[in-house]
Design an enzyme around this catalytic site. Sequence first.
Site, PDB file in Angstrom:
ATOM      1  N   HIS A   1       0.831  -1.210   0.000  1.00 14.80           N
ATOM      2  CA  HIS A   1       0.000   0.000   0.000  1.00 14.80           C
ATOM      3  C   HIS A   1       0.859   1.251   0.000  1.00 14.80           C
ATOM      4  O   HIS A   1       2.052   1.201   0.257  1.00 14.80           O
ATOM      5  CB  HIS A   1      -0.968   0.023   1.191  1.00 14.80           C
ATOM      6  CG  HIS A   1      -0.304   0.071   2.547  1.00 14.80           C
ATOM      7  ND1 HIS A   1      -0.043  -1.061   3.286  1.00 14.80           N
ATOM      8  CD2 HIS A   1       0.162   1.105   3.281  1.00 14.80           C
ATOM      9  CE1 HIS A   1       0.539  -0.712   4.434  1.00 14.80           C
ATOM     10  NE2 HIS A   1       0.687   0.600   4.457  1.00 14.80           N
TER      11      HIS A   1
ATOM     12  N   HIS B   1       4.146   7.360   3.376  1.00 17.16           N
ATOM     13  CA  HIS B   1       5.063   6.210   3.298  1.00 17.16           C
ATOM     14  C   HIS B   1       4.604   5.252   2.207  1.00 17.16           C
ATOM     15  O   HIS B   1       3.479   5.371   1.707  1.00 17.16           O
ATOM     16  CB  HIS B   1       5.162   5.471   4.642  1.00 17.16           C
ATOM     17  CG  HIS B   1       3.888   4.811   5.093  1.00 17.16           C
ATOM     18  ND1 HIS B   1       2.926   5.447   5.843  1.00 17.16           N
ATOM     19  CD2 HIS B   1       3.396   3.549   4.890  1.00 17.16           C
ATOM     20  CE1 HIS B   1       1.929   4.620   6.094  1.00 17.16           C
ATOM     21  NE2 HIS B   1       2.178   3.454   5.519  1.00 17.16           N
TER      22      HIS B   1
ATOM     23  N   GLU C   1       7.783   1.333   4.853  1.00 18.18           N
ATOM     24  CA  GLU C   1       7.218   0.360   5.784  1.00 18.18           C
ATOM     25  C   GLU C   1       7.445  -1.020   5.194  1.00 18.18           C
ATOM     26  O   GLU C   1       7.202  -1.231   4.001  1.00 18.18           O
ATOM     27  CB  GLU C   1       5.721   0.624   5.958  1.00 18.18           C
ATOM     28  CG  GLU C   1       5.002  -0.378   6.861  1.00 18.18           C
ATOM     29  CD  GLU C   1       3.498  -0.136   6.970  1.00 18.18           C
ATOM     30  OE1 GLU C   1       2.982   0.819   6.357  1.00 18.18           O
ATOM     31  OE2 GLU C   1       2.832  -0.928   7.665  1.00 18.18           O
TER      32      GLU C   1
HETATM   33 CO    CO Z   1       1.188   1.689   6.156  1.00 17.58          CO
END
Ligand code: CO
Length: 138
Positions: A7, A80, A129
Amino acid sequence: MIGRLNHVGVATPSIEDSIRMYRDTLGVTDIGDKFKMEEQGVWVCFVNVANSQIELIEPIDESSPITRFLRANPRGGQHHICFEVEDLLQARDAMVAKGARVLGEPRIGAHGTPIIFVHPKDMGGVLIELMQTPTAAH
Ligand code: CO
């Protein structure tokens, strides 16, 4: 070696306003419910597109780590990007061995699997991440 892009995290001052934009302007029909991640200090909502997700994140209050980001970017913005890894602890150790700064200890992320963040200064200016690949149960 990282796996698929899971994502893109987008900070927003209002998840409701962002949902309206993705739904009404961009025509996204598959949008999850907003939920609270108390320990991370954020509200989260997933916008599902054909090959990935947008993770909308809104601060719960002033003490949220996202609050500072929104002060610098009042309209919100990309916060992110998240890649899947097979084994999070192995990935964490590999990051550390390669000299990248890992922020904090592994914790459970919005998909219910362990995550870490890697410092943008070591990642070409992008907060990365890493999340353990969800199993079918997630
Ligand atoms: Co995230």
